[in-house]
Design a protein around this motif. Structure first.
Motif, PDB file in Angstrom:
ATOM      1  N   ILE A 111      38.515  45.275  57.528  1.00  0.00           N
ATOM      2  CA  ILE A 111      37.153  45.685  57.158  1.00  0.00           C
ATOM      3  C   ILE A 111      37.152  46.463  55.850  1.00  0.00           C
ATOM      4  CG2 ILE A 111      35.248  47.214  57.832  1.00  0.00           C
ATOM      5  CD1 ILE A 111      35.965  46.350  60.798  1.00  0.00           C
ATOM      6  N   ASN A 112      38.138  47.314  55.677  1.00  0.00           N
ATOM      7  CA  ASN A 112      38.172  48.193  54.499  1.00  0.00           C
ATOM      8  C   ASN A 112      38.896  47.580  53.303  1.00  0.00           C
ATOM      9  OD1 ASN A 112      36.731  50.352  55.678  1.00  0.00           O
ATOM     10  ND2 ASN A 112      38.564  50.928  56.813  1.00  0.00           N
ATOM     11  N   GLN A 113      39.395  46.374  53.473  1.00  0.00           N
ATOM     12  CA  GLN A 113      40.115  45.722  52.375  1.00  0.00           C
ATOM     13  C   GLN A 113      39.126  45.311  51.285  1.00  0.00           C
ATOM     14  OE1 GLN A 113      42.000  42.003  53.418  1.00  0.00           O
ATOM     15  NE2 GLN A 113      43.703  42.463  52.053  1.00  0.00           N
ATOM     16  N   ALA A 114      39.359  45.790  50.101  1.00  0.00           N
ATOM     17  CA  ALA A 114      38.490  45.465  48.961  1.00  0.00           C
ATOM     18  C   ALA A 114      38.922  44.149  48.335  1.00  0.00           C
ATOM     19  CB  ALA A 114      38.571  46.574  47.915  1.00  0.00           C
ATOM     20  N   ILE A 115      37.989  43.537  47.638  1.00  0.00           N
ATOM     21  CA  ILE A 115      38.333  42.346  46.865  1.00  0.00           C
ATOM     22  C   ILE A 115      39.270  42.807  45.750  1.00  0.00           C
ATOM     23  CG2 ILE A 115      37.418  40.589  45.308  1.00  0.00           C
ATOM     24  CD1 ILE A 115      34.848  40.680  46.943  1.00  0.00           C
ATOM     25  N   PRO A 116      40.385  42.117  45.570  1.00  0.00           N
ATOM     26  CA  PRO A 116      41.310  42.522  44.506  1.00  0.00           C
ATOM     27  C   PRO A 116      40.584  42.625  43.159  1.00  0.00           C
ATOM     28  CG  PRO A 116      42.312  40.829  45.888  1.00  0.00           C
ATOM     29  CD  PRO A 116      40.881  40.957  46.309  1.00  0.00           C
ATOM     30  N   ALA A 117      40.910  43.671  42.418  1.00  0.00           N
ATOM     31  CA  ALA A 117      40.220  43.948  41.154  1.00  0.00           C
ATOM     32  C   ALA A 117      40.307  42.774  40.179  1.00  0.00           C
ATOM     33  CB  ALA A 117      40.792  45.211  40.522  1.00  0.00           C
ATOM     34  N   THR A 118      41.461  42.126  40.115  1.00  0.00           N
ATOM     35  CA  THR A 118      41.600  41.000  39.181  1.00  0.00           C
ATOM     36  C   THR A 118      40.682  39.853  39.577  1.00  0.00           C
ATOM     37  OG1 THR A 118      43.487  40.175  40.445  1.00  0.00           O
ATOM     38  CG2 THR A 118      43.981  41.541  38.533  1.00  0.00           C
ATOM     39  N   LEU A 119      40.569  39.607  40.854  1.00  0.00           N
ATOM     40  CA  LEU A 119      39.683  38.553  41.347  1.00  0.00           C
ATOM     41  C   LEU A 119      38.228  38.883  41.028  1.00  0.00           C
ATOM     42  CD1 LEU A 119      39.372  35.925  43.077  1.00  0.00           C
ATOM     43  CD2 LEU A 119      39.227  37.409  45.061  1.00  0.00           C
ATOM     44  N   GLN A 120      37.851  40.122  41.271  1.00  0.00           N
ATOM     45  CA  GLN A 120      36.476  40.562  41.003  1.00  0.00           C
ATOM     46  C   GLN A 120      36.160  40.481  39.509  1.00  0.00           C
ATOM     47  OE1 GLN A 120      34.297  41.392  43.433  1.00  0.00           O
ATOM     48  NE2 GLN A 120      32.651  41.729  41.982  1.00  0.00           N
ATOM     49  N   THR A 121      37.104  40.904  38.678  1.00  0.00           N
ATOM     50  CA  THR A 121      36.902  40.873  37.223  1.00  0.00           C
ATOM     51  C   THR A 121      36.754  39.446  36.716  1.00  0.00           C
ATOM     52  OG1 THR A 121      38.151  42.921  36.974  1.00  0.00           O
ATOM     53  CG2 THR A 121      37.905  41.572  35.006  1.00  0.00           C
ATOM     54  N   GLN A 122      37.637  38.568  37.163  1.00  0.00           N
ATOM     55  CA  GLN A 122      37.552  37.156  36.751  1.00  0.00           C
ATOM     56  C   GLN A 122      36.222  36.549  37.190  1.00  0.00           C
ATOM     57  OE1 GLN A 122      41.055  35.647  38.777  1.00  0.00           O
ATOM     58  NE2 GLN A 122      42.125  35.353  36.826  1.00  0.00           N
ATOM     59  N   TYR A 123      35.842  36.828  38.408  1.00  0.00           N
ATOM     60  CA  TYR A 123      34.599  36.291  38.964  1.00  0.00           C
ATOM     61  C   TYR A 123      33.393  36.751  38.139  1.00  0.00           C
ATOM     62  CZ  TYR A 123      30.819  35.502  42.328  1.00  0.00           C
ATOM     63  OH  TYR A 123      29.656  35.118  42.930  1.00  0.00           O
ATOM     64  N   GLN A 124      33.340  38.054  37.866  1.00  0.00           N
ATOM     65  CA  GLN A 124      32.214  38.596  37.096  1.00  0.00           C
ATOM     66  C   GLN A 124      32.184  38.015  35.679  1.00  0.00           C
ATOM     67  OE1 GLN A 124      32.949  42.782  37.638  1.00  0.00           O
ATOM     68  NE2 GLN A 124      31.552  42.913  39.377  1.00  0.00           N
ATOM     69  N   HIS A 125      33.349  37.858  35.063  1.00  0.00           N
ATOM     70  CA  HIS A 125      33.440  37.290  33.708  1.00  0.00           C
ATOM     71  C   HIS A 125      32.894  35.859  33.692  1.00  0.00           C
ATOM     72  CE1 HIS A 125      35.013  36.286  29.761  1.00  0.00           C
ATOM     73  NE2 HIS A 125      35.656  35.253  30.299  1.00  0.00           N
ATOM     74  N   LEU A 126      33.326  35.064  34.654  1.00  0.00           N
ATOM     75  CA  LEU A 126      32.881  33.668  34.694  1.00  0.00           C
ATOM     76  C   LEU A 126      31.397  33.554  35.063  1.00  0.00           C
ATOM     77  CD1 LEU A 126      36.020  32.008  36.316  1.00  0.00           C
ATOM     78  CD2 LEU A 126      35.265  31.862  33.930  1.00  0.00           C
ATOM     79  N   ARG A 127      30.918  34.453  35.911  1.00  0.00           N
ATOM     80  CA  ARG A 127      29.482  34.443  36.222  1.00  0.00           C
ATOM     81  C   ARG A 127      28.659  34.766  34.980  1.00  0.00           C
ATOM     82  NH1 ARG A 127      26.927  37.257  40.971  1.00  0.00           N
ATOM     83  NH2 ARG A 127      25.220  36.164  39.987  1.00  0.00           N
ATOM     84  N   ALA A 128      29.146  35.725  34.205  1.00  0.00           N
ATOM     85  CA  ALA A 128      28.436  36.080  32.962  1.00  0.00           C
ATOM     86  C   ALA A 128      28.420  34.891  32.006  1.00  0.00           C
ATOM     87  CB  ALA A 128      29.093  37.294  32.310  1.00  0.00           C
TER      88      ALA A 128
END
Length: 124
Positions: free
Chosen positions: A48-65
């Motif tokens: 439950i407390n496991q966060a999305i890995p920062a690299t995954l989140q960063t890549q995702y946000q970059h590609l969404r932008a």
């Protein structure tokens, strides 16, 4: 000593001693069950407390932008879809862990989230 031998021995006890043995057996069973539940709760809370890995989140946000700016090429589009699937899978695992923990604690999912101080997660 086997189960049959224990039952035969219990059959020899008077009412008071039999009640005492039963109380101790119930206490022992409760203790063992609580120990198993505690371990399972810890495992569920880890998920439950496991966060999305920062690299995954960063890549995702970059590609969404890039998609929003309409500058996403086909390879990046495929990568965005794959990252979305990974994030979705993590969210599904988290939700499953929340539902299981709510069942263990005999509370609703919304009550559990309130108890844990959790807000619904948005990834957008």
């Amino acid at each position: 000593m086997g189960v049959d031998e224990l039952i035969e021995a219990a059959n020899q006890l008077d009412e008071r001693d039999l009640d005492r043995v039963l109380q101790q057996l119930v206490a022992l069973r409760t203790q063992r069950k609580a120990s198993v539940l505690a371990v399972e709760e810890v495992q569920l809370l880890d998920i439950i407390n496991q966060a999305i890995p920062a690299t995954l989140q960063t890549q995702y946000q970059h590609l969404r932008a890039k998609r929003e700016n309409e500058s996403l090429n086909s390879q990046e589009h495929s990568q965005l879809i794959e990252l979305s699937k990974q994030i979705e899978q993590l969210g599904a695992e988290r939700l499953e862990a929340l539902a299981t923990l709510a069942q263990l604690r005999l509370v609703s999912l919304s009550e559990l989230m309130s108890q844990l101080g959790l807000e619904p997660v948005t990834y957008g």
